[in-house]
Enzyme design. Structure first.
Site, PDB file in Angstrom:
ATOM      1  CG  ASP A  13      -2.307   0.859   0.643  1.00 43.37           C
ATOM      2  OD1 ASP A  13      -2.496   1.131  -0.366  1.00 43.37           O
ATOM      3  OD2 ASP A  13      -2.590   1.461   2.120  1.00 43.37           O
ATOM      4  CE  LYS A  16       5.218  -2.721  -3.827  1.00 40.80           C
ATOM      5  NZ  LYS A  16       4.476  -2.270  -2.547  1.00 40.80           N
ATOM      6  CB  THR A  17       0.058  -0.945  -8.386  1.00 45.29           C
ATOM      7  OG1 THR A  17       0.828  -2.462  -7.772  1.00 45.29           O
ATOM      8  CG2 THR A  17      -0.644  -1.545  -9.577  1.00 45.29           C
TER       9      THR A  17
END
Length: 647
Positions: A13, A16-17
Site C-alpha cells: 500500500d 507501487k502499482t
C-alpha cells in the site's frame, strides 16, 4: 537497444502499482481479487519507452508479507530497483525486508521514490526524506537519486522519467551469449495457440522455431511457435527481456511456476556449495539447520550445512553446503534467498559457488580454501576444480554439462586462467582440458611407467605401448585421452627423458641392448626347445637346463616370455613348442589336406607329425583359431582361404 528489467520494491500500500500506472499507463493489478482487496497479490508487468527510444521492462511485485515468495520470483532477474516509500508511512517492515532481498539478489543500482507526497505537508515530507536517507545509509542505494512523486497529481513524474533515462545508461546488460534460461512465473492457455509461459530471461538468446526443454525428470524438446516481448511479437528474445513463449508440444498441465525453460537439457542438482549471509535480527543457525530455499521462481525445502564454522549469527557470512529436498538446475553465480521453515521470515541469502559438488561429510581446511577461491565466481578456478575432481582429461563439452555452462564460457575460462593453470588440447573430440598439476604428474607417471616396464621386461627390444599406458593411468580408450597422453609423451621425448621405438616408449638412457651372457642363456633355452621337437617338455625340465646355464627361476619365465614375444617359441596353454616345429606341422597338414578332401582325424594328424594326442589336439585347436582349418564333427578340413593361398 538495451534489454533491461526494472523491479518495484517496497511495503504494501505504498503506491507501487499506482506509480507504474502513472509512468506507463499500464494497469498491473489485472486480477479481480486484487481490485477487490486493493493490494497487489500477483506479479504485474509493464513496459516503458524512454524518450531516447530505449525500452525497459517493469516487474511490479506485491508488498504484503504474505506474498514475499511471489515478490522473490519477480525480483529474480531484475537489473535495477525502483524502491517505493510512501510519504505518509515512511520506512516500514517490508521496505527493510525488500531492501535486504535486493542486496541478496545482487542488485546494485536503482532509484528511490517517495510517493503519495500529495498527502503530507512539506515539513513532514522533509522529515520523511531524512528518515529515508538515514535508512539507506551504507546500502547500494545510499547515493541513488531520490525523487518525490505523486501518482495522483502527476508531481515528479517527468523527473522520474528523466532519472530512469540516466539509470538505463548506467546499467550494464546481461550477456546475450551462453545458455538460454527462463524461470517460469506464469502459464496459461490461449485459444487457437495452445500453452503460453512467461518469465524473465536470465541469460542467452532464443529465436522463433528454436527448440527448448522444460527442465524436469524427463525433459522433452519443445518448439518455440511464437515469441512476444512487452505485448508485441518478436523474432528473438534475450537476457534482460520479459517474454511470453508459445510452445508447441506442451500441455498446460505439464507446466507449473518454478520450472525452468532452457535451450538444452541442464544438470539438476540437490547439492550446492554456496556463500550464505544471515541478515535476520537476533537469529543464529547451527551446523545443520532447516530452511526454505528460493531461487528464480522455484522454492525448495533445504538443509543448511555450515562448512567453515559451527554457528552463524546475524550479520555474518559463511561457506555452506545446501541439501535441497528436490533438485534444481542451477548455475555458478546464481543468487538465492533462504527463509525460515515456515517461510514467514527472510533469514538471508547468498550466491551459488558450485552447482555440482561432492557431498562434504567432513570439513577439512583444503575444502574451505578451495571454496574460498570460488567466491566472486572465478570461472577458471571452477573449471580447475572440475578437473581435480575428475582426475582425468575432460572435454569442454563435459565440463560445460557438469557446470550448466556454455562451451564458449569454458573456452574463455582457459584463456583467462592465471599462469596457464588450465592447459588446452585440440583433439578429435574438440577442446580438451587438463590442469597443469595433472599434466606435470602425468609426465612423472609416464617416465615411471617406462622405467617399471624395463624392470619387468629386461629382454624387451621395444618399450611400453599406448594400450598398456591406458591401463596404468586408468584412462578410457578415447581420442581425447589418447591425444593428451601422446602429446605429453612427445614433450618427454623432446626433453630427452624418453625415446620412441616403433610406437612404444623407453627411457632415453635405455639402449635396449641385451647382455652377452643373457643372450647366451636365451640361445641355450631356445636350442633345447628346438631339440625337443614334438615332445614338449615340462617347465621343470626346462628349469633344469636353465639352472645349468646359471638362469634363476624368475629369469627363466622372463626368457620364455621374450622368446614368445619374438615369435621364436609358441606357447599353447602351458606347453612351449619351437616355432620351427609348429611351422613344420602346419606345412604337413596343409599338404595332406590338399590331397584329402575327406578331411583328417586327430589320430591321422598324430601319425602324420609323430606327436602325442595332447599336443596334436592343442595344435589343431590353434590352427582352427588361425582359420587355417575348420572342424566338422571329428574331422578337420582346410579352409577356403588357406586352400586358395596354398594353390
Amino acid at each position: 537497444m538495451k534489454h533491461i528489467i526494472l523491479g518495484t520494491s517496497g511495503h504494501v500500500d505504498h503506491g507501487k502499482t499506482a506509480l507504474v500506472r502513472a509512468l506507463t499507463g499500464i494497469e498491473c493489478d489485472t486480477h479481480r481479487e486484487e481490485r477487490e482487496r486493493g493490494i497487489t497479490i500477483h506479479l504485474g508487468f509493464a513496459h516503458y519507452q524512454l524518450p531516447s527510444g530505449e525500452r525497459i521492462g517493469i516487474v511490479d511485485v506485491p508488498g504484503h508479507r504474505d506474498f514475499i515468495h511471489t515478490m522473490l520470483g519477480g525480483a529474480s532477474g531484475i537489473d535495477a530497483v525502483l524502491l517505493v516509500i510512501a510519504a505518509d508511512s515512511g520506512v516500514m517492515p517490508q521496505t527493510r525486508e525488500h531492501m535486504k532481498i535486493m542486496e541478496l539478489l545482487g542488485v546494485t543500482q536503482g532509484l528511490v521514490v517517495i510517493t503519495k507526497v500529495d498527502l503530507v505537508p512539506e515539513e513532514l515530507l522533509e522529515i520523511c526524506e531524512l528518515d529515508v536517507r538515514d535508512f539507506l545509509a551504507g546500502s547500494f542505494l545510499a547515493e541513488a537519486p531520490l525523487l518525490k512523486v505523486s501518482a495522483k497529481t502527476g508531481r515528479g513524474i517527468d523527473e522520474l522519467r528523466a532519472a530512469l533515462g540516466r539509470l538505463v545508461d548506467q546499467v550494464a546488460e546481461r550477456p546475450a551469449a551462453g545458455i538460454f534460461r527462463l524461470p517460469i512465473d506464469r502459464s496459461f492457455s490461449v485459444s487457437g495457440f495452445g500453452t503460453v509461459v512467461t518469465g524473465t530471461v536470465l541469460g542467452g538468446t532464443l529465436r522463433r522455431d528454436d527448440t527448448v526443454y522444460l527442465q524436469g525428470i524427463n525433459p522433452k524438446p519443445l518448439r518455440v511457435r511464437r515469441l512476444e516481448c512487452y505485448g508485441a511479437e518478436v523474432a528473438a528474445i534475450q537476457a534482460g527481456d520479459r517474454a511470453a513463449l508459445n510452445l508447441a508440444g506442451l500441455d498446460r498441465t505439464d507446466v507449473q511456476r518454478g520450472l525452468v525453460l532452457a535451450d538444452r537439457i541442464l544438470r539438476a542438482t540437490s547439492l550446492v556449495d554456496a556463500t550464505l549471509a544471515l541478515h535476520a535480527p537476533e537469529t543464529e543457525l547451527g551446523i545443520w539447520s532447516q530452511a526454505v530455499f528460493l531461487a528464480g521462481t522455484a522454492e525448495r525445502q533445504v538443509r543448511v550445512h555450515l562448512l567453515d564454522r559451527n554457528r552463524l549469527g546475524t550479520g555474518e557470512t559463511a561457506l555452506v553446503q545446501l541439501h535441497l529436498q528436490e533438485p534444481l538446475p542451477l548455475q555458478p553465480g546464481d543468487r538465492f534467498v533462504v527463509r525460515n521453515s515456515s517461510c514467514d521470515v527472510t533469514l538471508g541469502g547468498g550466491q551459488v559457488l558450485d552447482a555440482s559438488p561432492l557431498h562434504h561429510r567432513r570439513r577439512p581446511v583444503r575444502l574451505i580454501e578451495s571454496l574460498t577461491r570460488l567466491i566472486g565466481s572465478p570461472l577458471p578456478e571452477l573449471v580447475a576444480l572440475e578437473l581435480r575432481r575428475a582426475r582425468r582429461p575432460l572435454t569442454a563439452k563435459e565440463i560445460a554439462a557438469n557446470l550448466n555452462l556454455d562451451q564458449e564460457e569454458v573456452a574463455r575460462a582457459v584463456a583467462s586462467s592465471p599462469a596457464k593453470t588450465l592447459v588446452p588440447f585440440d583433439t578429435k573430440e574438440g577442446l580438451v582440458l587438463v590442469s597443469r598439476s595433472y599434466l606435470d604428474n602425468l609426465g612423472r607417471l609416464l617416465v615411471a611407467a617406462a622405467r617399471d616396464f624395463r624392470k619387468r621386461n629386461p629382454l624387451a627390444r621395444q618399450g611400453i605401448d599406448l594400450e598398456e599406458l591406458r591401463g596404468l593411468l586408468h584412462l578410457d580408450r578415447r581420442p581425447a585421452h589418447d591425444e593428451v597422453v601422446l602429446a605429453t609423451l612427445g614433450q618427454l621425448v623432446e626433453k630427452e627423458k624418453l625415446k620412441e621405438v616403433g610406437r612404444t616408449w623407453l627411457l632415453a638412457s635405455d639402449s635396449g641392448a641385451i647382455d652377452e651372457t643373457v643372450l647366451r642363456q636365451i640361445a641355450a633355452i631356445e636350442e633345447y626347445l628346438r631339440s625337443c621337437g614334438m615332445q614338449t617338455p615340462l617347465l621343470s625340465q626346462i628349469a633344469l637346463v636353465a639352472d645349468r646355464e646359471g638362469v634363476a627361476e624368475k629369469d627363466l619365465r622372463t626368457i620364455l616370455h621374450h622368446l614368445t614375444t619374438l615369435g621364436k617359441v609358441v606357447k599353447i596353454e602351458d606347453s612351449y613348442i619351437h616355432r620351427t616345429v609348429v611351422d613344420s606341422c602346419r606345412q604337413r597338414l596343409v599338404e595332406y589336406l590338399l590331397g584329402h578332401d575327406e578331411g583328417i582325424r586327430v589320430s591321422d594328424f598324430r601319425d602324420l607329425v609323430d606327436g602325442n594326442r595332447k599336443i596334436c589336439l592343442l595344435l589343431l585347436a590353434r590352427f582352427d583359431e588361425e582359420r587355417l582349418t575348420y572342424r566338422k564333427g571329428d574331422l578337420r578340413f582346410l579352409s577356403t582361404a588357406a586352400r586358395s593361398a596354398a594353390l
